[in-house]
Scaffold this active site. Structure first.
Site, PDB file in Angstrom:
ATOM      1  CB  CYS A 266      -0.931  -0.012   1.213  1.00 46.72           C
ATOM      2  SG  CYS A 266      -1.964   1.452   1.309  1.00 46.72           S
TER       3      CYS A 266
ATOM      4  CB  CYS B 281      -0.491   2.559   4.064  1.00 45.64           C
ATOM      5  SG  CYS B 281      -1.919   1.779   3.336  1.00 45.64           S
ATOM      6  CG  ASP B 282       3.243   1.303   4.472  1.00 48.47           C
ATOM      7  OD1 ASP B 282       2.853   1.838   5.518  1.00 48.47           O
ATOM      8  OD2 ASP B 282       2.989   0.125   4.176  1.00 48.47           O
TER       9      ASP B 282
END
Ligand code: NDP
Length: 310
Positions: free
Chosen positions: A133, A136-137
């Protein structure tokens, strides 16, 4: 045989938000939370884009808090896996192995799982350079070099998103032609930070303690040649698999296995059955959008119960 007013299957952001709303509406929902409750956020580290947490929050902590919130208002939980369902006759039924739980209404929030390559080294460095992701990261890879595995729209989108942070993004694709749309392909070729390693597969993820990922070992599928690509992160973008197998044949799924819902609603083709979160969303896949549809499902389930009572 137990009979419930509302059964919620799944305990990620969608299922737990549905549980919060439904329990506050005094529906006393039963949540079938699976054997590894909490969904995909349990395998992420820090969540920095969930509104209300300006300093970020760890994924498992966020899920814990959602569960406590649902618990506080009277949701009940069973740490079991739904193995099947029966929606074509009334009452609706969910199977937990041999046990049948019947219900007036059901919310399915079983989520999806990112596909991984299946390498032991990939598993070892998951969360420490290996991610599925970018949203997200990606932020953690400022001025670093990263690899994105896959050749579809997700890979293209994730690669372009990662160029905001990373100094270089290498797409690793197993063929010599991308599956991504022409528009995305053009954007990739116009971006000086993006390179593509064609006809290549990752055969090992390299890393060291305490740094995490240091590179990937690639193999050219045409020549058999192997070479190391140095990088600090590897993002998987080889598709997601919705967790809907247990409902196959009982309600309408699309070709990719996602539950079909009516536009702007969480209603499925079966009256009284609602679907929320990633099991019905192949596009956004965010915790906050999953929570949003969980809220919608609870409100729609409550209205449905009222309509059948009156
Ligand atoms: P796709 O199935 O479209 O693409 C998956 C990619 O991963 C393919 O290039 C495939 O290679 C590759 N792949 C699959 N398995 C492996 C493996 N084991 N090893 C190496 N490579 C592998 O999935 P996406 O997630 O990209 O997209 C899903 C859907 O969502 C699509 O319909 C897409 O168009 C849509 N989407 C739309 C977006 C938008 O419009 N903005 C953004 C993101 C997704 P190969 O090509 O060789 O099969």
């Amino acid at each position: 045989m137990a009979h419930e007013q509302l059964v919620i299957v799944g305990s990620g952001p969608a299922g737990l938000t549905a549980a919060i709303y439904a329990s506050r509406a005094m529906l006393k929902p039963l949540v079938i939370e699976g054997t590894q409750p909490g969904g995909q956020l349990m395998i992420t580290t820090e969540v920095e884009n969930y509104p209300g947490f300006p300093d970020g929050i760890m994924g498992p902590e966020l899920m814990n808090r959602m569960r406590q919130q649902a618990d506080r208002f009277g949701a009940r939980f069973r740490m079991e896996v739904a193995t099947g369902c029966r929606f074509q006759t009334r009452p609706l039924a969910i199977y937990l192995g041999d046990e049948e739980v019947t219900a007036d209404t059901v919310i399915l929030a079983t989520g999806a799982t990112a596909r991984y390559l299946g390498l032991p080294s990939e598993e070892r460095w998951r969360g420490r350079g290996v991610s599925a992701c970018a949203t997200c990261d990606g932020f953690f890879f400022r001025d670093k070099e990263v690899a994105v595995v896959g050749g579809g729209d997700t890979a293209a989108e994730e690669a372009l998103f990662l160029t905001r942070f990373a100094s270089k993004v290498t797409i690793i694709h197993r063929r010599n032609e991308l599956r991504a749309s022409k528009f995305m392909q053009e954007r990739l070729s116009n971006d000086p930070k993006v390179e593509i390693s064609w006809d290549s597969v990752v055969i090992d993820v390299l890393g060291e303690e305490p740094r995490g990922v240091t590179g990937v070992l690639l193999k050219n599928v045409k020549t058999g040649e192997e070479n190391v690509l140095a990088c600090d992160g590897m993002f998987l973008a080889i598709g997601h698999q919705p967790s809907t197998l247990f409902a196959k044949g009982e309600l309408e799924l699309n070709d990719a296995g996602y539950i079909k819902v009516f536009p702007g609603s969480t209603r499925t083709g079966v009256e009284g059955v609602f679907a929320a979160g990633d099991c019905q969303d192949s596009i956004f896949r965010q915790a906050v959008s999953a929570a949003g549809t969980g809220c919608m499902a609870a409100i729609e389930a409550e209205r449905y119960l009222q309509s059948v009572k009156s």
